[in-house]
Design an enzyme around this catalytic site. Structure first.
Site, PDB file in Angstrom:
ATOM      1  CG  MET A  39      -2.233  30.360 -16.651  1.00 26.94           C
ATOM      2  SD  MET A  39      -2.790  28.710 -16.147  1.00 26.94           S
ATOM      3  CE  MET A  39      -4.536  28.996 -15.917  1.00 26.94           C
ATOM      4  CG  ASN A  40      -1.454  35.410 -20.418  1.00 26.74           C
ATOM      5  OD1 ASN A  40      -0.519  35.465 -19.650  1.00 26.74           O
ATOM      6  ND2 ASN A  40      -1.333  35.781 -21.670  1.00 26.74           N
ATOM      7  CG  ASP A  41      -2.347  33.444 -24.272  1.00 31.98           C
ATOM      8  OD1 ASP A  41      -3.057  34.145 -23.544  1.00 31.98           O
ATOM      9  OD2 ASP A  41      -1.751  33.896 -25.268  1.00 31.98           O
TER      10      ASP A  41
ATOM     11  CG  PHE B  32       4.800  37.287 -25.561  1.00 35.92           C
ATOM     12  CD1 PHE B  32       5.211  37.465 -24.243  1.00 35.92           C
ATOM     13  CD2 PHE B  32       4.245  38.380 -26.219  1.00 35.92           C
ATOM     14  CE1 PHE B  32       5.078  38.697 -23.594  1.00 35.92           C
ATOM     15  CE2 PHE B  32       4.096  39.607 -25.583  1.00 35.92           C
ATOM     16  CZ  PHE B  32       4.509  39.773 -24.275  1.00 35.92           C
ATOM     17  CB  SER B  33       1.266  32.502 -26.942  1.00 34.54           C
ATOM     18  OG  SER B  33       0.607  32.688 -25.724  1.00 34.54           O
TER      19      SER B  33
ATOM     20  CG  ASP C  10       0.469  34.678 -30.101  1.00 33.46           C
ATOM     21  OD1 ASP C  10       1.431  34.867 -29.322  1.00 33.46           O
ATOM     22  OD2 ASP C  10      -0.552  35.397 -30.102  1.00 33.46           O
TER      23      ASP C  10
ATOM     24  CD  GLU D 285      -3.468  39.160 -28.798  1.00 34.92           C
ATOM     25  OE1 GLU D 285      -2.420  39.656 -28.389  1.00 34.92           O
ATOM     26  OE2 GLU D 285      -4.478  39.041 -28.082  1.00 34.92           O
TER      27      GLU D 285
ATOM     28  CD1 TRP E 174      -7.156  40.513 -22.215  1.00 34.29           C
ATOM     29  CD2 TRP E 174      -5.214  40.445 -21.114  1.00 34.29           C
ATOM     30  NE1 TRP E 174      -6.268  39.753 -22.945  1.00 34.29           N
ATOM     31  CE2 TRP E 174      -5.064  39.705 -22.288  1.00 34.29           C
ATOM     32  CE3 TRP E 174      -4.118  40.539 -20.240  1.00 34.29           C
ATOM     33  CZ2 TRP E 174      -3.886  39.065 -22.636  1.00 34.29           C
ATOM     34  CZ3 TRP E 174      -2.939  39.908 -20.585  1.00 34.29           C
ATOM     35  CH2 TRP E 174      -2.840  39.179 -21.762  1.00 34.29           C
TER      36      TRP E 174
END
Ligand code: FRU
Length: 483
Positions: free
Chosen positions: A33-35, A94-95, A166, A220, A302
């Site tokens: 999981m990221n953002d 993506f975000s 984003d 970002e 990361w």
């Protein structure tokens, strides 16, 4: 079976393999999981979507995961809502963000196309465009049939489509706006503003913010919102090219001022760093049900430095506690949202006492909150966490030099000092959970990952001289459900 069904089936069949989770910080059921994405309050619930690679332990094949909450403390996992399955997002969803319009929740996100299926291989061929989707009450998401809604044709000349991502959408008056991270004609970061009356047709408004070229930064995950009549712009910073990776640190910054919708310039009054820890990136805000602005961030990593741990535990990714934002004398301040206190069980509370030397607070490194309040720090004051013979994590507050020294001898060592005004009254909150630590000092925040198979159990505070302590509270956080 389509890609979403496939992901949800995989998660159901494998989620029981994930183990050693934090007790009150949000994590995905399994995988990477990221953002945080689409953070919103809609239809009586908080929604948290997130960048999700269910099948692996490192960034890849990005879907949107989903969870809901009544109080921003307890979370219920919901099925994955988006997979990279249309031409415009075939290499990753993506975000992006969420906004309510006419009773419906819309998601706007970046469709990532990489003909080489890698982040950096032939960077020039990457295409990033903005896509729209609708969230349905049954928990499914329908992508708009004519995606993308912001593409090359809406990108002014000189900006590069390979770094255009984003979208964070908000409404002002009758119009919808969205801030986006772009790469300008100097190959550096810019924050771009777009507007729309219907979320489908978008028009470029202006490049509202950039840093001097020799900062060598790219942005970002921008976010633009209002607190107490001021506009706040936040963004995550990365080097604009790998050659600057030594000089430009990945961190999240804010600028407070006013967004002038006539000149289309963000007029800066003050600025700062959102989090001074080693692991914090890509946060997103929303308005909570009482109207205050809440921010949640990714406890970022990361690197593959914690590989041995995440391989053992079966998941990789933690979110910070949701934090309430405020402005105090031009500074953005943060405190965890109040509902967490309902899950705190007191182990020790002492008020107005004098401390000289060390006070042992006993074991349990996994899930504690330590609160210390002093009217004035008289000398060096230290908090030791997870301490055993060999290792420890400590925060040292030095009122003469006005800095906080952060030190950890755990697997990923931390050894740095941060300048912080410690002259007047000081309020410290430390939240320790399995694998992560959050420190708050007078509204400044610090986030760290802390993996190790063999953690110490001692918690203590100590002083070098007599110190009057107004309040010391040591609680255990228990009963939070993230399931
Ligand atoms: C930030 C980020 C975003 C991007 C996403 C991809 O961590 O690089 O800019 O949309 O992650 O997963």
């Amino acid at each position: 079976m389509n890609k979403i069904e496939n992901a949800n089936k995989y998660i159901e069949e494998n989620k029981s393999k994930a183990k050693s989770k934090p007790l009150y910080h949000f994590t995905p059921p399994i995988g990477w999981m990221n953002d945080p994405n689409g953070f919103s309050y809609y239809n009586g619930e908080y929604h948290l979507f997130y960048q999700y690679g269910p099948y692996g332990l490192f960034w890849d094949n990005i879907h949107w995961g989903h969870a809901v909450s009544d109080d921003l403390v307890n979370w219920k996992h919901r099925p994955v809502v988006m997979a990279p399955d249309i031409i415009s997002d075939i290499s990753g969803c993506f975000s992006g963000s969420a906004i309510e319009k006419d009773g419906k929740l819309y998601l706007m996100y970046t469709g990532h196309i990489d003909p080489n299926l890698g982040f950096d291989i032939v960077h020039k061929e990457i295409v990033q465009q903005q896509c729209l989707a609708t969230y349905h009450i049954d928990g499914t998401v329908e992508k708009y049939e004519n995606n993308p809604v912001i593409a090359q044709r809406e990108l002014p000349a000189g900006y590069e489509i390979r770094d255009f991502r984003d979208p964070k959408v908000y409404k002002k008056g009758e119009l919808y706006y969205c801030v986006l991270a772009g790469r300008n004609e100097n190959s550096r970061g810019s924050i771009l503003l777009y507007s729309s009356s219907d979320l489908v047709e978008w028009e470029f408004v202006a490049d509202i913010y950039r840093r001097p070229v020799n900062d060598n930064t790219l942005f970002e995950c921008p976010d633009l919102f209002e607190i107490d009549g001021k506009d706040v712009l936040i963004f995550s910073i990365m080097p604009c090219s790998p050659e600057y990776s030594e000089d430009v640190k990945q961190q999240v910054e804010y600028v407070i001022g006013s967004m002038n919708y006539k000149s289309n310039v963000f007029e800066e009054e003050s600025r700062g760093i959102i989090d001074y820890g080693s692991n914090y990136y890509a946060p997103q805000t929303t308005q909570n049900k009482d109207g205050s602005q809440v921010i949640i961030g990714w406890v970022s990593d990361w690197s593959k430095i914690n590989k041995e741990f995440v391989e053992e535990y079966g998941y990789n990714g933690i979110m910070t506690l949701p934090r309430r934002l405020g402005i105090d004398s031009g500074r953005l301040i943060q405190t965890p949202t109040a509902d967490i206190t309902k899950y705190e069980f007191e182990r020790k509370v002492v008020k107005d006492f004098e401390l000289m030397g060390e006070l042992l607070l006993g074991g349990n490194p996994l899930n504690l909150h330590l609160h210390v309040e002093v009217d004035k720090l008289d000398s060096v004051f230290t908090i030791d966490l997870m301490k055993n013979e060999a290792k420890g994590f400590s925060f040292t507050f030095d009122p003469d030099l006005n800095f906080i020294k952060l030190f950890s001898s755990y697997k990923v060592a931390v050894d740095k000092s941060v300048v912080c005004e410690l002259g007047g009254s000081v309020e410290i909150d430390v939240y320790v959970d399995n694998h992560c630590v959050e420190l708050y000092v007078n509204g400044f925040a610090f986030t760290f990952l802390c993996y190790d198979f063999d953690k110490g159990h001692e918690t203590s505070i100590h002083t070098q001289q007599k110190q009057l302590i107004k309040c010391l509270k040591h609680t255990e956080i228990a009963g939070v459900k993230i399931e």
